[in-house]
Design an enzyme around this catalytic site. Sequence first.
Site, PDB file in Angstrom:
ATOM      1  N   HIS A 179      55.228  39.155 -69.283  1.00 23.97           N
ATOM      2  CA  HIS A 179      56.670  39.268 -69.517  1.00 23.97           C
ATOM      3  C   HIS A 179      57.344  38.029 -68.939  1.00 23.97           C
ATOM      4  O   HIS A 179      57.185  37.721 -67.757  1.00 23.97           O
ATOM      5  CB  HIS A 179      57.227  40.543 -68.900  1.00 23.97           C
ATOM      6  N   GLU A 182      59.475  37.549 -65.476  1.00 22.41           N
ATOM      7  CA  GLU A 182      58.902  38.032 -64.222  1.00 22.41           C
ATOM      8  C   GLU A 182      58.235  36.881 -63.459  1.00 22.41           C
ATOM      9  O   GLU A 182      57.020  36.838 -63.271  1.00 22.41           O
ATOM     10  CB  GLU A 182      57.944  39.192 -64.521  1.00 22.41           C
ATOM     11  N   HIS A 306      53.051  42.267 -62.611  1.00 32.57           N
ATOM     12  CA  HIS A 306      54.362  42.481 -63.217  1.00 32.57           C
ATOM     13  C   HIS A 306      55.417  42.577 -62.117  1.00 32.57           C
ATOM     14  O   HIS A 306      55.103  42.626 -60.937  1.00 32.57           O
ATOM     15  CB  HIS A 306      54.386  43.783 -64.027  1.00 32.57           C
ATOM     16  N   GLU A 383      53.335  46.325 -60.152  1.00 33.05           N
ATOM     17  CA  GLU A 383      54.747  45.946 -60.236  1.00 33.05           C
ATOM     18  C   GLU A 383      55.193  45.487 -58.851  1.00 33.05           C
ATOM     19  O   GLU A 383      55.300  46.286 -57.929  1.00 33.05           O
ATOM     20  CB  GLU A 383      55.598  47.142 -60.698  1.00 33.05           C
TER      21      GLU A 383
END
Length: 428
Positions: A179, A182, A306, A383
């Site tokens: 992504h 990020e 992430h 994350e």
Amino acid sequence: MSVNIFLVALALIGLAQGASFGQDSRIRYDNYSVYKVRFETKDQKDLLKQLAEDRNNFRLWHEAKNEVHLMISPSALNEFEKQVLRANVSAELFIENVQALINTEEAENFMVSRDGSFGWKKYNTLEEIYAWLDEILAAYPVITEGFELGQSYENRTIRGIKISYKSGNPGVFIESNIHAREWITSATATWLINEFLTSTDDFVRQLAESHDWYIIPVLNVDGFVYTHVKDRMWRKTRQPSAISTCVGVDPNRNYDSHWMENGGASDNPCAEDYGGPAPFSEPEIQAMANYVSSIKDKINVLIAFHSYSQLLLSPYGHTSEEYPPNFDDQMEVAKAYADAVESLPYGTVYRYGSSAGILYPASGATIDWAYNEQDIDITYTIEFRDTGRYGFILPPTHIIPNAEEALIGIVALLDKCEELGYLKLKTL
């Protein structure tokens, strides 16, 4: 940094941008705010997610079982307030001005970049990362090896590095920046590469030398470049749609593993989680799949970096009704990571569970494809920081603390994997 130096840095950034890209080249988010909206029912959630389909005014930043984080343009605040009342949900402001965070990030990057060196007190561009990789490969020719996954839609090379001190090691694959926005993920990946090669700490040396590391600092290269030169908040790839004026696909919904099942991706080309017109429609994801497939017998663990939310997510993403056969082991491994990170002086807390169980259905993701289709038994999405104060615009001062947490977490994760028998070589 003093106020005067900070203001001068902002002014110089403005001049540099004007000279390089045109004064109005970058998309700005002046007075865009981010709200945490809590809901109780699926109807409430669906109503909120519908707002996010209006990309000019709303962006979905984060979604969980009982809340979403929405970025809202100043012109859409009245509409947002109406929908909050209509849905009968509660909304809490936690970022007042997104552009202010971006300005601060740019100023800090600019001040650190003046000497031209590569480091982890700033966020580096793709060009800087690749130049640094070349230096690393030249400096450590015996234990490092560069590899290429393939080309992106805009014909950029997707590069990786393998670090191997000796034969007979289990393999760990790290994917970063799938992504685009990020940035903390590629910063953490490059910091780890540097530690594995330069640290004199016995603890780090043992970790580095007893595993083969395959690390992709930036997978979504087109989107990553776009976040640096045009839109800091861009998430997707950059391939145009054949059925819409909207651009890009969510690359972490584009793998051929339960693709588009159970609402785990959107079929709307304008949505942030658009799964694409077909699985593997994005050349970046096809290239990643081809490479991993070619070395799957050498990979014991695959980790996808992430941000944000401080979570460890395991398969499955396509359903919360079923769990992998080794789910209990995966939770033990995740707990080891979370406990190790929390033990550091920062005290950062990570939660863990299956992707669909702790968050929401997310079909066609890297970790599910690796687990389901490539027989890699330990796969996680991690994350990183934080839980919303800064979101995707995590200040550069967090880079090294976050990377230190990732390092200690990965040590604990791999120790637990070894204890449970997951680091045995697949081929002899």
